[in-house]
Design an enzyme around this catalytic site. Structure first.
Site, PDB file in Angstrom:
ATOM      1  N   GLY A 217       2.962  -1.017   4.271  1.00 12.70           N
ATOM      2  CA  GLY A 217       2.987   0.412   3.952  1.00 12.70           C
ATOM      3  C   GLY A 217       4.412   0.841   3.645  1.00 12.70           C
ATOM      4  N   GLY A 218       5.089   1.398   4.659  1.00  9.85           N
ATOM      5  CA  GLY A 218       6.439   1.959   4.491  1.00  9.85           C
ATOM      6  C   GLY A 218       7.403   1.048   3.745  1.00  9.85           C
TER       7      GLY A 218
ATOM      8  N   SER B 264       3.706  -2.007  10.376  1.00 12.10           N
ATOM      9  CA  SER B 264       5.161  -2.095  10.565  1.00 12.10           C
ATOM     10  C   SER B 264       5.730  -3.481  10.270  1.00 12.10           C
ATOM     11  CB  SER B 264       5.543  -1.641  11.980  1.00 12.10           C
ATOM     12  OG  SER B 264       5.130  -0.307  12.169  1.00 12.10           O
TER      13      SER B 264
ATOM     14  N   HIS C 132      -9.458   0.967   4.931  1.00  9.18           N
ATOM     15  CA  HIS C 132      -8.194   1.187   5.632  1.00  9.18           C
ATOM     16  C   HIS C 132      -8.434   2.145   6.802  1.00  9.18           C
ATOM     17  CE1 HIS C 132      -4.110   2.449   6.511  1.00  9.18           C
ATOM     18  NE2 HIS C 132      -3.721   1.344   5.886  1.00  9.18           N
TER      19      HIS C 132
ATOM     20  N   GLU D  94      -5.118  -4.850  10.660  1.00  7.53           N
ATOM     21  CA  GLU D  94      -4.086  -3.850  10.884  1.00  7.53           C
ATOM     22  C   GLU D  94      -4.370  -3.112  12.182  1.00  7.53           C
ATOM     23  OE1 GLU D  94      -2.199  -2.647   6.895  1.00  7.53           O
ATOM     24  OE2 GLU D  94      -3.969  -1.420   7.169  1.00  7.53           O
TER      25      GLU D  94
ATOM     26  N   ASN E 152       0.874  -1.174   0.000  1.00  7.33           N
ATOM     27  CA  ASN E 152       0.000   0.000   0.000  1.00  7.33           C
ATOM     28  C   ASN E 152       0.912   1.225   0.000  1.00  7.33           C
ATOM     29  OD1 ASN E 152      -1.795   2.035   0.553  1.00  7.33           O
ATOM     30  ND2 ASN E 152      -2.317   1.333   2.627  1.00  7.33           N
ATOM     31  N   TRP E 153       1.041   1.838  -1.176  1.00  2.82           N
ATOM     32  CA  TRP E 153       1.998   2.941  -1.293  1.00  2.82           C
ATOM     33  C   TRP E 153       1.482   4.223  -0.657  1.00  2.82           C
ATOM     34  CZ3 TRP E 153       4.106   2.616  -7.062  1.00  2.82           C
ATOM     35  CH2 TRP E 153       4.698   1.368  -7.247  1.00  2.82           C
ATOM     36  N   LYS E 154       0.218   4.257  -0.294  1.00  5.55           N
ATOM     37  CA  LYS E 154      -0.426   5.444   0.294  1.00  5.55           C
ATOM     38  C   LYS E 154      -0.178   6.661  -0.620  1.00  5.55           C
ATOM     39  CE  LYS E 154      -0.163   3.260   4.731  1.00  5.55           C
ATOM     40  NZ  LYS E 154      -0.057   3.337   6.163  1.00  5.55           N
TER      41      LYS E 154
ATOM     42  N   GLY F 145       2.715   2.348  10.734  1.00  6.04           N
ATOM     43  CA  GLY F 145       3.682   3.429  10.551  1.00  6.04           C
ATOM     44  C   GLY F 145       4.373   3.851  11.834  1.00  6.04           C
TER      45      GLY F 145
ATOM     46  N   GLU G 138      -6.845   4.579   7.915  1.00  2.00           N
ATOM     47  CA  GLU G 138      -6.638   6.006   7.626  1.00  2.00           C
ATOM     48  C   GLU G 138      -7.868   6.595   6.949  1.00  2.00           C
ATOM     49  OE1 GLU G 138      -2.904   5.546   5.583  1.00  2.00           O
ATOM     50  OE2 GLU G 138      -1.973   4.989   7.492  1.00  2.00           O
TER      51      GLU G 138
HETATM   52  P1  PGA Z   1       3.012   0.303   7.651  1.00  2.00           P
HETATM   53  O1  PGA Z   1       1.531   0.495   7.059  1.00  2.00           O
HETATM   54  O2  PGA Z   1       3.547  -0.976   7.091  1.00  2.00           O
HETATM   55  O3  PGA Z   1       3.784   1.511   7.194  1.00  2.00           O
HETATM   56  O4  PGA Z   1       2.889   0.253   9.137  1.00  2.00           O
HETATM   57  C1  PGA Z   1       0.672  -0.575   6.860  1.00  2.00           C
HETATM   58  C2  PGA Z   1      -0.643  -0.079   6.254  1.00  2.00           C
HETATM   59  O5  PGA Z   1      -1.160   0.943   6.686  1.00  2.00           O
HETATM   60  O6  PGA Z   1      -1.190  -0.714   5.339  1.00  2.00           O
END
Ligand code: PGA
Length: 382
Positions: free
Chosen positions: A364-365, A343, A226, A298, A139-141, A304, A228
């Site tokens: 994510g990251g 993470s 998600h 998640e 997930n590149w956000k 993050g 967010e």
């Molecule tokens: P993260 O994000 O790996 O940066 O913690 C995961 C996500 O939100 O899908």
């Protein structure tokens, strides 16, 4: 008379192999009966044949079994083998008989046990569906510019072979990069997904992107719910029900996210929160839709933050999610991939993925670097 188009299961090669095997068996038996082949040699050939057949049966069913079922298979097959064999040969140690005589009976008992156990497992599991899909989704956000995204996708394609072939990789770039990333992924086995889609089909919804649009750009997956989006854009179960319907209508597989925040975890409410997120959306799906769904757990406190749920914490809630799904959809829940997100990185992926109900990750990251993203996939090989 109508001729059947169904190809015969007995191919010429297989037929020839069976004929060769049968003639070999007949020859060995005749030679033994006439005394030309010593009895110990006959025993060794016969037992090796049974061992090879048993091993082949086991090899066929292993991919249909969960890690827990495999452990049972190993217990039933190998432990009795040693238990029978070792005390068995000791028992005959003091007799006058030679070595061949002494080990014959325990060897036959042990191999017969293995042969029977292998066949029981074979008939129990051969028709079961293969184990759940293993998925690593990125997930590149809201990161990278289109050209950078295309470069990243090319890097992933170029290094794809470093990760196990059975892992399904998905990349979910921002909407603006979908075309370019789709182009970069062409010819590879890496799938494309989007990070969201509109709840409506089309029309006067300024700034929205519909499921039809992302499907037309080559997406096979869409991340929905998600944390967010729930937190910053007020997404509720009501909107998510509409989005799920739109996704399915356009042939997209939803990656539906659930997870509790820190406060809820500390108050011990995480099971209730996750259960509600599933019941309010997933439980409204038809069995056909449910069969085409990926879930991502998640924990918001791990996203993050560099703070990961422990493998045991992840397994505990993944198993709980599967149970909630099974209460509604029965045995089909055993097939739903449930990914962990928060993470997840190359250094902790193997430990998380080793858990029975963790079928991969939503990243994510670490998805923003080809080596790290693929390195997470390598977690399945360890
Ligand atoms: P993260 O994000 O790996 O940066 O913690 C995961 C996500 O939100 O899908």
């Amino acid at each position: 008379m109508k001729r059947s188009n169904t190809p015969s299961k007995l191919s010429p090669q297989r037929g020839a192999r069976i004929a060769l095997l049968l003639s070999g068996c007949c020859a060995v038996c005749t030679l033994t009966v006439t005394g030309l082949l010593p009895r110990p040699l006959f025993d060794a050939l016969f037992l090796c044949g049974l061992l090879v057949l048993s091993a082949r049966r086991i090899r066929v069913v292993l991919p249909h079994m969960t890690p827990r079922q495999r452990e049972w298979l190993y217990v039933w097959v190998y432990v009795p083998l040693f238990c029978f064999f070792l005390p068995g040969s000791a028992l005959w140690r003091d007799t006058e008989a030679g070595l061949g005589e002494r080990i014959r009976t325990p060897a036959y008992v042990a191999v017969a046990f293995l042969f029977i156990a292998a066949h029981i497992f074979y008939f129990l599991y051969k028709n079961k569906p293969k184990m759940r899909k293993k998925i690593v989704a990125g997930n590149w956000k809201m990161n990278t510019l289109p050209a950078e995204g295309a470069e990243l996708a090319k890097g992933i394609v170029a290094q794809r072979a470093t990760a196990p072939a059975e892992v399904n990789f998905i990349v979910c770039p921002p909407f603006t990069h979908l075309s370019q990333v789709a182009e970069a992924l062409k010819g590879s086995n890496i799938a494309l997904g989007a990070q969201n889609c509109a709840a409506e089909e089309k029309g006067a919804y300024t700034g929205e992107v519909s499921a039809a649009m992302i499907a037309a750009l080559g997406c096979r997956y869409v991340i929905l719910g998600h944390s967010e989006r729930r937190q910053y854009y007020g997404e509720t179960s009501e909107t998510l029900n509409l989005k799920m319907a739109r996704a399915y209508a356009h042939g997209l597989t939803p990656v539906y996210c659930v997870g509790e925040n820190l406060e809820e975890r500390e108050a011990g409410k995480h099971f209730d929160v996750v259960k509600a997120q599933i019941e309010e959306v997933v439980c409204n799906l038809t069995p056909e839709q449910f069969a085409d769904l990926v879930i991502a757990y998640e924990p918001v406190w791990a996203i993050g933050t560099g703070k990961t749920a422990t493998a045991d914490q992840a397994q505990e809630i993944h198993a709980f999610i599967r149970k909630v799904l099974a209460d509604k959809f029965g045995a089909a829940a055993a097939e739903t991939p449930i990914l962990y997100g928060g993470s997840c990185k190359p250094s902790n992926a193997a430990e998380l993925f080793a858990k029975e109900d963790v079928d991969g990750g939503l990243i994510g990251g670490a998805a923003l670097k080809a080596e790290d993203f693929l390195g997470i996939g390598q977690g399945f090989a360890k």
